[in-house]
Design a protein around this motif. Structure first.
Motif, PDB file in Angstrom:
ATOM      1  N   GLU A 181      22.185  30.117   6.736  1.00 47.04           N
ATOM      2  CA  GLU A 181      22.762  29.042   7.548  1.00 47.04           C
ATOM      3  C   GLU A 181      21.972  28.862   8.844  1.00 47.04           C
ATOM      4  N   THR A 182      21.626  29.949   9.492  1.00 48.03           N
ATOM      5  CA  THR A 182      20.860  29.893  10.735  1.00 48.03           C
ATOM      6  C   THR A 182      19.502  29.246  10.503  1.00 48.03           C
ATOM      7  N   LYS A 183      18.852  29.599   9.397  1.00 48.85           N
ATOM      8  CA  LYS A 183      17.550  29.008   9.085  1.00 48.85           C
ATOM      9  C   LYS A 183      17.687  27.507   8.866  1.00 48.85           C
ATOM     10  N   LEU A 184      18.692  27.114   8.127  1.00 41.22           N
ATOM     11  CA  LEU A 184      18.907  25.696   7.848  1.00 41.22           C
ATOM     12  C   LEU A 184      19.213  24.925   9.132  1.00 41.22           C
ATOM     13  N   LEU A 185      20.142  25.424   9.924  1.00 39.55           N
ATOM     14  CA  LEU A 185      20.503  24.741  11.166  1.00 39.55           C
ATOM     15  C   LEU A 185      19.402  24.844  12.213  1.00 39.55           C
ATOM     16  N   GLY A 186      18.478  25.777  12.032  1.00 36.24           N
ATOM     17  CA  GLY A 186      17.341  25.905  12.931  1.00 36.24           C
ATOM     18  C   GLY A 186      16.421  24.700  12.902  1.00 36.24           C
ATOM     19  N   GLU A 187      16.580  23.857  11.883  1.00 38.22           N
ATOM     20  CA  GLU A 187      15.810  22.611  11.800  1.00 38.22           C
ATOM     21  C   GLU A 187      16.333  21.569  12.788  1.00 38.22           C
ATOM     22  N   LEU A 188      17.510  21.829  13.353  1.00 46.62           N
ATOM     23  CA  LEU A 188      18.149  20.890  14.277  1.00 46.62           C
ATOM     24  C   LEU A 188      18.160  21.462  15.685  1.00 46.62           C
ATOM     25  N   THR A 189      18.250  20.577  16.661  1.00 45.43           N
ATOM     26  CA  THR A 189      18.437  21.038  18.048  1.00 45.43           C
ATOM     27  C   THR A 189      19.889  21.446  18.208  1.00 45.43           C
ATOM     28  N   ALA A 190      20.193  22.159  19.288  1.00 44.74           N
ATOM     29  CA  ALA A 190      21.579  22.554  19.563  1.00 44.74           C
ATOM     30  C   ALA A 190      22.461  21.316  19.687  1.00 44.74           C
ATOM     31  N   GLU A 191      21.933  20.273  20.300  1.00 47.65           N
ATOM     32  CA  GLU A 191      22.700  19.029  20.438  1.00 47.65           C
ATOM     33  C   GLU A 191      22.967  18.401  19.068  1.00 47.65           C
ATOM     34  N   GLU A 192      21.972  18.412  18.199  1.00 48.81           N
ATOM     35  CA  GLU A 192      22.149  17.847  16.859  1.00 48.81           C
ATOM     36  C   GLU A 192      23.185  18.639  16.055  1.00 48.81           C
ATOM     37  N   VAL A 193      23.186  19.954  16.208  1.00 46.92           N
ATOM     38  CA  VAL A 193      24.175  20.786  15.522  1.00 46.92           C
ATOM     39  C   VAL A 193      25.577  20.420  16.013  1.00 46.92           C
ATOM     40  N   ALA A 194      25.731  20.249  17.316  1.00 45.37           N
ATOM     41  CA  ALA A 194      27.038  19.885  17.881  1.00 45.37           C
ATOM     42  C   ALA A 194      27.484  18.509  17.390  1.00 45.37           C
ATOM     43  N   VAL A 195      26.559  17.552  17.352  1.00 43.28           N
ATOM     44  CA  VAL A 195      26.890  16.207  16.870  1.00 43.28           C
ATOM     45  C   VAL A 195      27.259  16.270  15.391  1.00 43.28           C
ATOM     46  N   LEU A 196      26.478  16.987  14.603  1.00 44.05           N
ATOM     47  CA  LEU A 196      26.771  17.120  13.176  1.00 44.05           C
ATOM     48  C   LEU A 196      28.163  17.707  12.975  1.00 44.05           C
ATOM     49  N   ASP A 197      28.495  18.731  13.732  1.00 42.94           N
ATOM     50  CA  ASP A 197      29.813  19.350  13.624  1.00 42.94           C
ATOM     51  C   ASP A 197      30.916  18.341  13.957  1.00 42.94           C
ATOM     52  N   ARG A 198      30.733  17.584  15.037  1.00 44.19           N
ATOM     53  CA  ARG A 198      31.731  16.576  15.420  1.00 44.19           C
ATOM     54  C   ARG A 198      31.873  15.503  14.346  1.00 44.19           C
ATOM     55  N   VAL A 199      30.763  15.037  13.824  1.00 42.81           N
ATOM     56  CA  VAL A 199      30.800  14.000  12.797  1.00 42.81           C
ATOM     57  C   VAL A 199      31.495  14.514  11.529  1.00 42.81           C
ATOM     58  N   MET A 200      31.174  15.725  11.122  1.00 48.76           N
ATOM     59  CA  MET A 200      31.802  16.288   9.929  1.00 48.76           C
ATOM     60  C   MET A 200      33.313  16.432  10.119  1.00 48.76           C
ATOM     61  N   ARG A 201      33.728  16.903  11.283  1.00 43.69           N
ATOM     62  CA  ARG A 201      35.166  17.030  11.572  1.00 43.69           C
ATOM     63  C   ARG A 201      35.853  15.663  11.569  1.00 43.69           C
ATOM     64  N   LYS A 202      35.194  14.687  12.173  1.00 42.77           N
ATOM     65  CA  LYS A 202      35.772  13.347  12.287  1.00 42.77           C
ATOM     66  C   LYS A 202      35.934  12.709  10.902  1.00 42.77           C
ATOM     67  N   LEU A 203      34.894  12.789  10.080  1.00 43.66           N
ATOM     68  CA  LEU A 203      34.987  12.227   8.731  1.00 43.66           C
ATOM     69  C   LEU A 203      36.020  12.970   7.877  1.00 43.66           C
ATOM     70  N   SER A 204      36.046  14.273   8.009  1.00 41.48           N
ATOM     71  CA  SER A 204      36.999  15.065   7.256  1.00 41.48           C
ATOM     72  C   SER A 204      38.437  14.697   7.633  1.00 41.48           C
ATOM     73  N   ALA A 205      38.682  14.542   8.926  1.00 41.02           N
ATOM     74  CA  ALA A 205      40.015  14.159   9.403  1.00 41.02           C
ATOM     75  C   ALA A 205      40.379  12.756   8.900  1.00 41.02           C
ATOM     76  N   ALA A 206      39.425  11.857   8.884  1.00 40.77           N
ATOM     77  CA  ALA A 206      39.685  10.487   8.421  1.00 40.77           C
ATOM     78  C   ALA A 206      40.020  10.465   6.937  1.00 40.77           C
ATOM     79  N   LEU A 207      39.484  11.391   6.179  1.00 36.73           N
ATOM     80  CA  LEU A 207      39.707  11.415   4.732  1.00 36.73           C
ATOM     81  C   LEU A 207      40.905  12.273   4.337  1.00 36.73           C
ATOM     82  N   ALA A 208      41.436  13.030   5.272  1.00 38.01           N
ATOM     83  CA  ALA A 208      42.560  13.935   4.958  1.00 38.01           C
ATOM     84  C   ALA A 208      43.849  13.179   4.707  1.00 38.01           C
TER      85      ALA A 208
END
Length: 162
Positions: free
Chosen positions: A135-162
């Motif tokens: 997981e660390t290697k995969l997320l290492g392709e992203l900046t810390a900001e991109e990881v945070a945005v990805l996390d927010r987007v995933m949570r937001k979409l997941s909540a919208a589909l729940a």
């Protein structure tokens, strides 16, 4: 969304398709997301399938069991996106290898409770560092900001589909 809203939405899609609007599958978000999920899953599978001879379903069940002392089999599916039959096969496979054990619920004999054996706990502790490193290697392709945005987007979409 009500049934009539869904029907109108589907009718609009059909009308748009008939008007010459096309869908480019390679650019279609649901497809791209499914494809990415499969690529990530296959990359992580190298950790548990090649080194530890576990199937994807067995790994998911093992990961859930590693976080708790025991769990009812009916609770595993929603936590792992596995259907009832996949959970059953995974648990049987883990049990056959001495990784997990099942027992009947004391109040409801129809309900099965699953837990890791000592060998299963040891296997879980052995796999987790590899999985986290992947997981660390995969997320290492992203900046810390991109990881945070990805996390927010995933949570937001997941909540919208729940």
């Amino acid at each position: 969304m009500g049934r009539s809203s869904v029907a109108r939405g589907e009718a609009a899609k059909v009308a748009a398709a008939q008007d010459g609007v096309e869908l480019d599958l390679q650019r279609y978000f649901p497809y791209r997301l499914a494809r990415l999920a499969e690529q990530v899953s296959l990359a992580v599978a190298e950790v548990y399938s090649e080194r530890f001879a576990l199937t994807r379903q067995e790994w998911r069940v093992l990961a859930i069991l590693g976080m708790r002392p025991e769990i009812a089999t009916k609770e595993i599916g929603p936590l792992t996106t596995l259907d009832k039959m996949q959970v059953s096969r995974a648990v049987q496979g883990l049990e056959a290898r001495g990784i997990a054990g099942r027992k009947h619920h004391p109040d409801d004999r129809r309900e099965l409770i699953v837990s890791l054996t000592p060998a299963g706990r040891a296997l879980y502790r052995k796999i987790v560092p590899y999985a986290l490193a992947r997981e660390t290697k995969l997320l290492g392709e992203l900046t810390a900001e991109e990881v945070a945005v990805l996390d927010r987007v995933m949570r937001k979409l997941s909540a919208a589909l729940a």
